[in-house]
Design an enzyme around this catalytic site. Structure first.
Site, PDB file in Angstrom:
ATOM      1  N   LYS A 178       0.827  -1.207   0.000  1.00  0.00           N
ATOM      2  CA  LYS A 178       0.000   0.000   0.000  1.00  0.00           C
ATOM      3  C   LYS A 178       0.867   1.265   0.000  1.00  0.00           C
ATOM      4  O   LYS A 178       2.073   1.209   0.310  1.00  0.00           O
ATOM      5  CB  LYS A 178      -0.901  -0.004   1.234  1.00  0.00           C
ATOM      6  CG  LYS A 178      -1.918  -1.145   1.267  1.00  0.00           C
ATOM      7  CD  LYS A 178      -2.834  -1.014   2.478  1.00  0.00           C
ATOM      8  CE  LYS A 178      -3.903  -2.103   2.496  1.00  0.00           C
ATOM      9  NZ  LYS A 178      -4.878  -1.900   3.588  1.00  0.00           N
ATOM     10  N   ASN A 207      -2.064   0.394   6.884  1.00  0.00           N
ATOM     11  CA  ASN A 207      -1.564  -0.851   7.480  1.00  0.00           C
ATOM     12  C   ASN A 207      -0.704  -1.673   6.514  1.00  0.00           C
ATOM     13  O   ASN A 207      -0.708  -2.888   6.543  1.00  0.00           O
ATOM     14  CB  ASN A 207      -2.721  -1.659   8.070  1.00  0.00           C
ATOM     15  CG  ASN A 207      -3.799  -1.940   7.056  1.00  0.00           C
ATOM     16  OD1 ASN A 207      -3.634  -1.633   5.875  1.00  0.00           O
ATOM     17  ND2 ASN A 207      -4.893  -2.529   7.498  1.00  0.00           N
ATOM     18  N   HIS A 248      -2.061  -5.274   1.703  1.00  0.00           N
ATOM     19  CA  HIS A 248      -3.286  -6.048   1.544  1.00  0.00           C
ATOM     20  C   HIS A 248      -2.887  -7.486   1.286  1.00  0.00           C
ATOM     21  O   HIS A 248      -1.911  -7.746   0.571  1.00  0.00           O
ATOM     22  CB  HIS A 248      -4.112  -5.544   0.344  1.00  0.00           C
ATOM     23  CG  HIS A 248      -5.164  -6.531  -0.066  1.00  0.00           C
ATOM     24  ND1 HIS A 248      -6.368  -6.639   0.595  1.00  0.00           N
ATOM     25  CD2 HIS A 248      -5.170  -7.504  -1.024  1.00  0.00           C
ATOM     26  CE1 HIS A 248      -7.083  -7.615   0.045  1.00  0.00           C
ATOM     27  NE2 HIS A 248      -6.381  -8.154  -0.926  1.00  0.00           N
ATOM     28  N   GLU A 294      -8.964 -11.687  -7.174  1.00  0.00           N
ATOM     29  CA  GLU A 294      -8.118 -10.491  -7.032  1.00  0.00           C
ATOM     30  C   GLU A 294      -6.925 -10.526  -7.986  1.00  0.00           C
ATOM     31  O   GLU A 294      -6.548  -9.485  -8.554  1.00  0.00           O
ATOM     32  CB  GLU A 294      -7.658 -10.364  -5.575  1.00  0.00           C
ATOM     33  CG  GLU A 294      -8.820 -10.046  -4.638  1.00  0.00           C
ATOM     34  CD  GLU A 294      -8.441 -10.003  -3.169  1.00  0.00           C
ATOM     35  OE1 GLU A 294      -7.275 -10.287  -2.825  1.00  0.00           O
ATOM     36  OE2 GLU A 294      -9.323  -9.672  -2.354  1.00  0.00           O
TER      37      GLU A 294
HETATM   38  P1  ADP Z   1      -8.018  -6.557   5.883  1.00  0.00           P
HETATM   39  O1  ADP Z   1      -7.207  -5.581   5.057  1.00  0.00           O
HETATM   40  O2  ADP Z   1      -7.293  -6.905   7.170  1.00  0.00           O
HETATM   41  O3  ADP Z   1      -8.434  -7.780   5.103  1.00  0.00           O
HETATM   42  P2  ADP Z   1     -10.720  -5.364   5.699  1.00  0.00           P
HETATM   43  O4  ADP Z   1     -11.014  -6.127   4.447  1.00  0.00           O
HETATM   44  O5  ADP Z   1     -11.756  -5.350   6.784  1.00  0.00           O
HETATM   45  O6  ADP Z   1      -9.348  -5.825   6.390  1.00  0.00           O
HETATM   46  O7  ADP Z   1     -10.468  -3.830   5.327  1.00  0.00           O
HETATM   47  C1  ADP Z   1      -9.771  -3.485   4.171  1.00  0.00           C
HETATM   48  C2  ADP Z   1      -8.942  -2.247   4.446  1.00  0.00           C
HETATM   49  O8  ADP Z   1      -9.813  -1.126   4.662  1.00  0.00           O
HETATM   50  C3  ADP Z   1      -8.081  -2.323   5.703  1.00  0.00           C
HETATM   51  O9  ADP Z   1      -6.849  -2.996   5.489  1.00  0.00           O
HETATM   52  C4  ADP Z   1      -7.882  -0.863   6.027  1.00  0.00           C
HETATM   53  O10 ADP Z   1      -6.857  -0.278   5.224  1.00  0.00           O
HETATM   54  C5  ADP Z   1      -9.226  -0.257   5.620  1.00  0.00           C
HETATM   55  N1  ADP Z   1     -10.143  -0.179   6.789  1.00  0.00           N
HETATM   56  C6  ADP Z   1     -10.804  -1.205   7.375  1.00  0.00           C
HETATM   57  N2  ADP Z   1     -11.539  -0.763   8.433  1.00  0.00           N
HETATM   58  C7  ADP Z   1     -11.328   0.581   8.503  1.00  0.00           C
HETATM   59  C8  ADP Z   1     -11.795   1.632   9.365  1.00  0.00           C
HETATM   60  N3  ADP Z   1     -12.659   1.378  10.368  1.00  0.00           N
HETATM   61  N4  ADP Z   1     -11.353   2.886   9.147  1.00  0.00           N
HETATM   62  C9  ADP Z   1     -10.502   3.148   8.128  1.00  0.00           C
HETATM   63  N5  ADP Z   1     -10.042   2.227   7.269  1.00  0.00           N
HETATM   64  C10 ADP Z   1     -10.427   0.952   7.448  1.00  0.00           C
END
Ligand code: ADP
Length: 154
Positions: free
Chosen positions: A9, A112, A115, A126
């Protein structure tokens, strides 16, 4: 060979963590089957994060994921989807275990670092979203026997 889709990212690109992440991928023994830099836009993010489009923070996701180009990777290996999810850690970096990418490099639930596909089925979707078939390579490294025992590579 099972494959997973990884996105480095903008939070990884801007902080110059690309080499560190690829080093961990190679050290673990995951095979790089595809890799390229690209600029994401809202259209592809609406597909990729379809489960979050209706959330109030979706515009913020678009802003953060388009802040710089990203690097997309297809990784191969036995159980690679689960292996790389474990290497990634839980969504919020503040809760992620030390030793994971998010646990070592993130203090954020949004910025974070990476992905990682969450299932074999989604990984296929994907990889097709981000790569053309001819951009994915099915080679087996010559030293594969030093990564896997007999019959382990599937
Ligand atoms: P993951 O990436 O761990 O699979 P998700 O699919 O739930 O998690 O979310 C996708 C991405 O969206 C996250 O990695 C994060 O960057 C963003 N995200 C998720 N929840 C939030 C939130 N509450 N506020 C801001 N960004 C979020």
């Amino acid at each position: 060979m099972e494959k997973t889709l990884v996105i480095l990212k903008p939070s990884a690109i801007a902080r110059c963590l690309v080499g560190e992440i690829i080093k961990r991928i190679e050290n673990r023994g995951l095979f790089i089957c595809g890799m390229k830099m690209m600029q994401l836009d809202e259209n592809i993010l609406r597909q990729h994060y379809a489960h979050l489009v209706d959330k109030p923070f979706f515009p913020s996701i678009v802003k953060s994921m388009t802040a710089t180009p990203v690097i997309v990777m297809a990784l191969g290996g036995t159980d690679v989807v689960e292996v790389f999810r474990t290497m990634t850690g839980v969504t919020n970096g503040r809760n992620a275990a030390p030793g994971t990418l998010r646990g070592d490099f993130s203090m954020s639930g949004q910025a974070n670092i990476v992905h990682a596909s969450d299932s074999v089925e989604n990984a296929k979707i994907e990889i097709n979203r981000f790569f053309k078939p001819e951009e994915i390579f099915e080679y087996i490294p010559a030293n594969v026997d030093f990564y896997y025992g007999d019959g382990e590579l599937k």
